[in-house]
Scaffold this active site. Structure first.
Site, PDB file in Angstrom:
ATOM      1  CG  ASN A  80      10.583  18.469   7.097  1.00  0.00           C
ATOM      2  OD1 ASN A  80      10.765  18.619   6.037  1.00  0.00           O
ATOM      3  ND2 ASN A  80      11.631  18.561   8.098  1.00  0.00           N
ATOM      4  CB  ILE A  88       3.365  19.863  10.938  1.00  0.00           C
ATOM      5  CG1 ILE A  88       2.170  19.027  10.430  1.00  0.00           C
ATOM      6  CG2 ILE A  88       4.021  20.544   9.850  1.00  0.00           C
ATOM      7  CD1 ILE A  88       1.098  19.972  10.111  1.00  0.00           C
ATOM      8  CB  CYS A  89       9.174  19.318  12.037  1.00  0.00           C
ATOM      9  SG  CYS A  89      10.618  20.178  12.485  1.00  0.00           S
ATOM     10  CG  LEU A  90       6.148  24.935   8.907  1.00  0.00           C
ATOM     11  CD1 LEU A  90       7.078  24.873   7.915  1.00  0.00           C
ATOM     12  CD2 LEU A  90       4.715  25.021   8.449  1.00  0.00           C
ATOM     13  CD  GLN A 123       7.959  15.979  14.105  1.00  0.00           C
ATOM     14  OE1 GLN A 123       8.346  17.185  14.267  1.00  0.00           O
ATOM     15  NE2 GLN A 123       7.849  15.110  15.150  1.00  0.00           N
TER      16      GLN A 123
END
Lengths: 195, 337
Positions: A80, A88-90, A123
């Site tokens: 991610n 960052i994929c959050l 990500q």
């Protein structure tokens, strides 16, 4: 206009229990509080254990009503997190942000993401594929990246590579030899010369 | 009259602060004596109601001494005269209103009353010392020149006040003073130096106790000490409050305690804000931040659900109003020193 009073208090609060959380947030420069550097320790029991990860934080004008922009500056091998850019994929850094969250809680979430990757919402597709298809290799790579980029002892590695490059060795070779030598500059030089 | 006198008092206080320390010490001693008498009195009154052990009592006493000590410092600042009548009258009014409240609320209000007991006691001593000062209206009223006569007056007046008090309250309520007072005071004695910090914690101690009985404060309860967070506000840093929130899983549901500062902008919540409950999840924030959110996102920061309907404004009844107004005043008198 960023709510600097709040940011200031957040920083104070964060520094107050730095011992316990290990999470650090400091201003990038003294000029403004809109650019910050966050530091999180790699979670214990993960390939990131022992590493210290730096995250670049940019506060939008509407903060805290809009999420802070966060990006790893330390290279991380994680489904991610972009292995190229550190993006960052959050969800809480996007649509699930709440003004009740803080920089510290957001960094805690990032830290939690390190210990609980979500390969279904990647990500970095390459890393995610490796995670799903060849978990052992993934763990090995992630640990290697942690050793290489997130350990204090590895902080000088860029400079060491630079030095070897200046001596006339190709960068890729210099880097790999240095890695193989465990960061030992002289040993790497010997190897390069003999090889 | 009230705010007026406070302002005047504090203005008055500034230049005299230094010289009064000596007097304070003396008064502390006299407070101790007085406290003994008070306790004896109370013992008499309470002996019918409940058994209690000495230890408890002494803890309470120790705690109260502190308070008295402080209140004396403040009391001297008080203008005398009408003020006394006012405060005594307030007590009566307060008790009346407690007694009026009927069954569903009765436990809550009696608990509340016991919360107030601290205040009541200090206030009663305050009114008495005020009274004695008006007895000798000489010019050294502020100075260290308090004498035996003054102490005696205080003691007598206090004994009277102590007499009066139990008569006014329902017979069941005095025994309840003890256990709750006990939970309140030890902390005060333990923490010591900073009055500010522990004003809030003791109350939050009391509240779980109440909820242990199955009677938590309702979020919109007018009798709920909403003023308390405000109080902490005036004096303490917001984090002292927030710290123990972070221990609980869902901070804003923590026993319905009102935070002292807005969790969004970290500014102190004023009275309007603390009585503002925009979402059923119990997440509180200041009106400013709420408006800001309504303009854009429209979701509660606490539960991420959209704010559905018009916010529930906690009602403040006439009695509640007078109570919540009165309490911060008397408390801030205590804590100002």
């Amino acid at each position: 206009m960023v709510d600097f009073a709040r940011v200031q208090k957040e920083l104070q609060e964060c520094s107050r229990d730095i011992e316990r959380s290990g999470i650090k947030v400091i201003p990038k420069s003294e000029a403004t509080l809109a650019r910050l550097i966050g530091t999180i320790p790699g979670p214990v029991g993960t390939p990131y254990e022992g590493g210290t990860f730096q995250i670049d934080i940019a506060l939008p004008d509407a903060y805290p009503f809009e999420p802070p922009k966060m990006q790893f500056t330390t290279k991380v091998w994680h489904p991610n997190i972009s292995s190229q850019s550190g993006a960052i994929c959050l969800d809480i850094l996007k649509d699930q942000w709440s003004p009740a969250l803080t920089l510290k809680t957001a960094l805690l979430s990032v830290q939690a993401l390190l210990s609980a990757p979500q390969p279904d919402d990647p990500q970095d597709a390459v890393v995610a594929q490796q995670y799903l298809k060849d978990y052992q290799t993934f763990v090995g790579t992630a640990r290697y990246w942690t050793e290489t980029f997130a350990k204090k002892s590895s902080l000088g590695i860029v400079e060491k590579v630079q030095k070897l490059v200046e001596m006339g060795f190709p960068e890729a070779q210099a880097r790999s030899t240095l890695e193989a030598a465990g960061g030992d500059e002289n040993l790497a030089l010997e190897k390069l010369c003999s090889g | 009259m009230v705010s007026d006198s406070i302002t005047r008092a504090s203005v008055h206080a500034v230049p005299n602060n230094g010289g009064r320390d000596l007097g304070k010490k003396k008064r502390a001693r006299s407070a101790k004596l007085k406290q003994c008498k008070l306790d004896v009195r109370r013992e008499q009154w309470l002996s019918q109601g409940a058994m209690k052990n000495k230890e408890q009592n002494s803890v309470v006493k120790a705690g109260k001494e502190r308070n008295n000590n402080r209140s004396f410092g403040n009391l001297e600042m008080r203008p005398r005269g009408g003020q006394i009548d006012g405060s005594i009258h307030h007590h009566h009014h307060h008790h009346d209103s407690d007694m009026e409240s009927n069954s569903p609320n009765s436990l809550t209000s009696s608990v509340l009353e016991s919360n107030y007991s601290e205040t009541t006691f200090t206030s009663s001593s305050s009114s008495s010392s005020g009274g004695c000062c008006s007895g000798n209206i000489t010019e050294d009223e502020e100075g260290g020149g308090d004498d035996g006569c003054l102490d005696d007056w205080e003691a007598v007046a206090d004994a009277l006040a102590a007499d009066e008090k139990p008569k006014n309250t329902c017979p069941e309520s005095p025994p309840e003073h003890e256990p709750i007072a006990q939970t309140v005071f030890p902390q005060e004695t333990a923490i010591g130096s900073d009055q500010v910090e522990h004003l809030n914690p003791p109350y939050s101690r009391v509240i779980p106790k109440a909820s242990g009985n199955g009677h938590a404060w309702r979020p919109d309860d007018a009798f709920r000490p909403q003023s308390l967070p405000n109080l902490a506000n005036q004096l303490s840093l917001p984090n002292s409050n927030r710290k123990h929130y972070s221990c609980g899983g869902v901070p804003w549901a923590y026993n319905g305690v009102v935070p002292s500062s807005c969790p969004i902008c970290y500014e102190d919540l004023d009275f309007t804000d603390t009585s503002f409950l925009p979402c059923l999840c119990g997440f509180r924030l200041c009106l400013f931040c709420h408006n800001r959110i309504m303009e854009e996102d429209g979701r509660c920061p606490g539960c991420r659900k959209p704010y559905e309907h018009e916010p529930v404004e906690a009602e403040t009844s006439v009695h509640g109003g007078s109570l919540t107004f009165r309490l911060p005043r008397s408390c801030s008198m205590i804590t100002r020193s």
